[in-house]
Design a protein around this motif. Structure first.
Motif, PDB file in Angstrom:
ATOM      1  N   ILE A  86     -20.590 -12.766 -47.337  1.00 17.26           N
ATOM      2  CA  ILE A  86     -19.675 -13.636 -48.071  1.00 17.26           C
ATOM      3  C   ILE A  86     -18.266 -13.462 -47.537  1.00 17.26           C
ATOM      4  CG2 ILE A  86     -18.634 -14.024 -50.330  1.00 17.26           C
ATOM      5  CD1 ILE A  86     -21.360 -15.057 -50.459  1.00 17.26           C
ATOM      6  N   VAL A  87     -17.847 -12.194 -47.306  1.00 15.61           N
ATOM      7  CA  VAL A  87     -16.490 -11.960 -46.816  1.00 15.61           C
ATOM      8  C   VAL A  87     -16.337 -12.508 -45.402  1.00 15.61           C
ATOM      9  CG1 VAL A  87     -14.859 -10.177 -46.171  1.00 15.61           C
ATOM     10  CG2 VAL A  87     -16.063 -10.013 -48.305  1.00 15.61           C
ATOM     11  N   GLY A 108     -16.185 -16.293 -45.650  1.00 17.23           N
ATOM     12  CA  GLY A 108     -14.983 -16.774 -46.324  1.00 17.23           C
ATOM     13  C   GLY A 108     -13.721 -16.473 -45.567  1.00 17.23           C
ATOM     14  N   VAL A 109     -13.677 -15.373 -44.835  1.00 18.78           N
ATOM     15  CA  VAL A 109     -12.422 -14.985 -44.171  1.00 18.78           C
ATOM     16  C   VAL A 109     -12.462 -15.320 -42.684  1.00 18.78           C
ATOM     17  CG1 VAL A 109     -10.876 -13.089 -43.703  1.00 18.78           C
ATOM     18  CG2 VAL A 109     -12.036 -13.188 -45.865  1.00 18.78           C
ATOM     19  N   THR A 135     -13.970 -19.173 -41.886  1.00 17.85           N
ATOM     20  CA  THR A 135     -13.029 -20.265 -42.137  1.00 17.85           C
ATOM     21  C   THR A 135     -11.916 -20.266 -41.099  1.00 17.85           C
ATOM     22  OG1 THR A 135     -11.875 -18.836 -43.668  1.00 17.85           O
ATOM     23  CG2 THR A 135     -13.415 -20.383 -44.607  1.00 17.85           C
ATOM     24  N   ALA A 136     -11.458 -19.051 -40.690  1.00 17.85           N
ATOM     25  CA  ALA A 136     -10.380 -18.995 -39.694  1.00 17.85           C
ATOM     26  C   ALA A 136     -10.851 -19.568 -38.367  1.00 17.85           C
ATOM     27  CB  ALA A 136      -9.909 -17.559 -39.518  1.00 17.85           C
ATOM     28  N   ALA A 195     -11.094 -23.364 -38.709  1.00 17.01           N
ATOM     29  CA  ALA A 195      -9.780 -24.006 -38.703  1.00 17.01           C
ATOM     30  C   ALA A 195      -9.200 -24.011 -37.293  1.00 17.01           C
ATOM     31  CB  ALA A 195      -8.843 -23.290 -39.671  1.00 17.01           C
ATOM     32  N   VAL A 239      -9.525 -31.497 -40.621  1.00 17.82           N
ATOM     33  CA  VAL A 239      -9.722 -30.066 -40.428  1.00 17.82           C
ATOM     34  C   VAL A 239     -10.015 -29.383 -41.756  1.00 17.82           C
ATOM     35  CG1 VAL A 239      -8.778 -28.010 -39.396  1.00 17.82           C
ATOM     36  CG2 VAL A 239      -8.082 -30.208 -38.555  1.00 17.82           C
ATOM     37  N   GLY A 240      -9.258 -29.744 -42.791  1.00 17.25           N
ATOM     38  CA  GLY A 240      -9.497 -29.150 -44.107  1.00 17.25           C
ATOM     39  C   GLY A 240     -10.902 -29.427 -44.578  1.00 17.25           C
ATOM     40  N   VAL A 292     -13.438 -27.281 -42.728  1.00 20.56           N
ATOM     41  CA  VAL A 292     -13.493 -25.908 -43.224  1.00 20.56           C
ATOM     42  C   VAL A 292     -14.264 -25.857 -44.538  1.00 20.56           C
ATOM     43  CG1 VAL A 292     -12.112 -23.970 -44.013  1.00 20.56           C
ATOM     44  CG2 VAL A 292     -11.351 -25.308 -42.090  1.00 20.56           C
ATOM     45  N   ASN A 293     -13.984 -26.822 -45.405  1.00 16.08           N
ATOM     46  CA  ASN A 293     -14.669 -26.906 -46.694  1.00 16.08           C
ATOM     47  C   ASN A 293     -16.180 -26.964 -46.501  1.00 16.08           C
ATOM     48  OD1 ASN A 293     -15.742 -27.779 -49.093  1.00 16.08           O
ATOM     49  ND2 ASN A 293     -14.301 -29.404 -49.438  1.00 16.08           N
ATOM     50  N   VAL A 302     -17.793 -23.675 -45.020  1.00 23.14           N
ATOM     51  CA  VAL A 302     -17.997 -22.519 -45.896  1.00 23.14           C
ATOM     52  C   VAL A 302     -19.111 -22.799 -46.902  1.00 23.14           C
ATOM     53  CG1 VAL A 302     -16.144 -23.020 -47.497  1.00 23.14           C
ATOM     54  CG2 VAL A 302     -16.800 -20.715 -47.155  1.00 23.14           C
ATOM     55  N   VAL A 303     -19.227 -24.055 -47.346  1.00 19.71           N
ATOM     56  CA  VAL A 303     -20.331 -24.388 -48.257  1.00 19.71           C
ATOM     57  C   VAL A 303     -21.678 -24.198 -47.573  1.00 19.71           C
ATOM     58  CG1 VAL A 303     -21.435 -26.272 -49.488  1.00 19.71           C
ATOM     59  CG2 VAL A 303     -19.010 -25.960 -49.679  1.00 19.71           C
TER      60      VAL A 303
END
Lengths: 265, 268
Positions: free
Chosen positions: B108-109, B112-113, B116-117, B120, B231-232, B235-236, B239-240
């Motif tokens: 998850i980390v 999520g971290v 996503t980076a 992006a 881009v947003g 990323v959304n 992560v989903v």
């Protein structure tokens, strides 16, 4: 000393900024100023229901299955397959549903809000709203928060139910070492409505934080299309911190001193 | 009318299947170009590795301590306390932390971290047309951008799993101490229940999580489109899809591991 001060400035100043933002948005909802845009509130609630609920429930369901197989194998290991209901009741209701709910809210709803508001910000639509005399914070952020609050308690109850169904399928249908009746007897004994209330409080706190963080990062996005992507990624980091902090403190607060289990006196 | 209903139902489904298929193609391309010489991605691999480590180490520690302190710490300790068997907490921690929560928190980390980076970053390059420029220059984006991220994320996720286990155990120690119990029995049951199978299962699982996260996030970054919102949105979606993929893979893997290795389910 100067390094310490710069670290402090880098972390506490944005945090204070965020708190002021969050208090203002919540104040707008509390003082019912948001009611002048009630149509927008309903629209946001509708978008949440049609767009995100199924995916949130999906993750909860998968982790419910997970709780089920761990519970079934764990109970078999101690030679008492019929008590797997005790494990799944604690696992589903108290811990895994709030976490799964928080994770998926952050992933689907939180980052979605950042992407949407951020692109509005960098294409100057928010400034256009201000020029037209709209209170943009009220129109964009407070309506979203109230929309979430209207829908999410019901979504949370549905999520708990999905987690229960997942565990039931895993324990009774898949592993199949305990009958449905025997499973449910232990399962319902190990929970009561107060547990559901506590669990819902945890889930709602996480969801509120996710929405506020999403609105904050989207509303103050800068730096062109690339900036929107970066803000989306950053909001996810903050959400992960917040979800775990709320989960840990909530568990300690609600169940730390009292097991709330039907064993002994 | 019927046709409209059909399109509304099946078009998203077709899109979904197409996405899954394209991700499979990207996985295949990544694997083949990772092993086929030349190997120009060494430097980028080191950069990405350090980038992921720097970004994730602190969220990782916080998340793994919090997640093990709450679910498997407080709840399990409460339950065992009622039977007066708090010393069995260590054995439970092997099941809960090494097998389940450490890999999950780790994934998850990372998604999520770091995921996503990465998404992006690649998405920004895509919409600034840097990737097209690279292709014009004869540089293969898959070999030079996706492969190093793929390998780095697999390595970092596997490595962080060890740290998640260590800090998860620390969470367990914290719970034992707050319950006023000595630490000796905790470690005694911890080490008698630990098996090598459990550890390699956990490591294999997290390495596969890293691969899933890298492929999903790179794919969504490479196919970002639509200017400002693109881009947003990428990323959304990244992560989903990562979270759902992690959950699904976790279920299948744990089930298979437990069913094929019955020695894991013994209490010692």
């Amino acid at each position: 000393m100067s390094t310490l001060r710069s670290i402090g400035n880098r972390t506490t100043v944005p945090f204070g900024h965020f708190l002021r933002f969050a208090l203002r948005v919540m104040g707008d909802v509390y003082r019912l100023r948001v009611m002048q845009f009630f149509g927008e509130v309903l629209r946001q609630a509708g978008i949440l229901v049609t767009g995100s609920v199924l995916i949130v429930l999906g993750l909860v369901f998968i982790l419910g299955l997970q709780c089920g197989i761990e519970g079934a194998y764990g109970a078999r290991a101690v030679g008492a397959p019929s008590v797997s209901g005790a494990f799944t009741a604690l696992c589903d209701l108290r811990e895994v549903t709030p976490y799964a709910f928080g994770y998926m809210m952050a992933a689907k709803v939180g980052t979605g809000i950042v992407a949407e508001l951020g692109s509005m910000r960098i294409s100057d639509e928010i400034d256009a709203l201000e020029v037209m005399g709209f209170d943009s914070l009220l129109y964009l952020c407070a309506t979203r928060l109230l929309g979430m609050w209207m829908v999410l308690p019901f979504v949370y109850i549905a999520a708990v139910a999905f987690g229960f169904v997942g565990s039931y399928i895993a324990v009774v249908n898949q592993i199949g070492e305990v009958s449905a009746g025997g499973y449910f007897q232990i399962f319902w004994q190990f929970q009561n409505p107060v547990d559901l209330l506590y669990s819902a409080i945890k889930g709602m706190l996480m969801a509120t934080m996710v929405v506020l963080v999403g609105c904050y990062y989207g509303y103050y996005a800068s730096g062109g299309p690339v900036g929107v992507g970066t803000a989306t990624a950053k909001s996810m980091v903050v959400n992960i911190f917040g979800i775990h902090a709320i989960g840990m403190v909530g568990t300690q607060l609600f169940w730390g001193g009292n097991a709330r289990a039907p064993i002994g006196g | 009318m019927l046709r409209a209903v059909g399109e509304r139902t099946f078009l998203p489904l077709r899109e979904f299947i197409e996405t899954i298929g394209s991700m499979g193609v990207l996985t295949g391309k990544t694997l083949t170009s990772a092993v086929r010489p030349p190997y120009p991605y060494g430097k980028e691999f080191v950069t990405q590795f350090l980038f992921a480590v720097r970004l994730c180490w602190f969220p990782m520690i916080v998340a793994s301590v919090a997640f093990t302190y709450g679910p498997s710490g407080v709840q399990a300790a409460n339950f065992l306390n009622l039977f007066g068997a708090i010393d069995r907490l260590g054995g439970l921690f092997i099941v809960a932390v090494v097998r389940e929560f450490a890999p999950l928190v780790c994934a998850i980390v990372m998604a999520g971290v770091a995921g996503t980076a990465i998404c992006a970053d690649l998405g920004a390059r895509k919409i600034r047309e840097e990737l097209d420029a690279l292709q014009v220059l004869g540089v293969d984006p898959i070999k030079n951008l996706v492969v190093p991220r793929f390998l780095a994320l697999m390595l970092v996720t596997g490595m962080f799993n060890v740290y998640a286990v260590i800090f998860g155990t620390f969470g367990g120690m914290l719970v034992t101490v707050t319950n006023g119990a000595p630490l000796g029995p905790f470690f005694a049951t911890y080490f008698t229940n630990a098996t090598p199978t459990e550890l390699w299962g956990s490591l294999l699982k997290t390495v596969m999580f890293g691969a899933i996260i890298a492929i999903v996030c790179c794919y969504k970054g490479l196919t970002a489109k639509g200017g400002a919102e693109g881009v947003g949105r990428a990323v959304n979606q990244a992560v989903v899809i990562s979270f759902l993929g992690i959950g699904a893979f976790n279920y299948v893997f744990t089930q298979t591991l437990l069913a094929t290795h019955p020695e894991l389910t013994l209490v010692r």
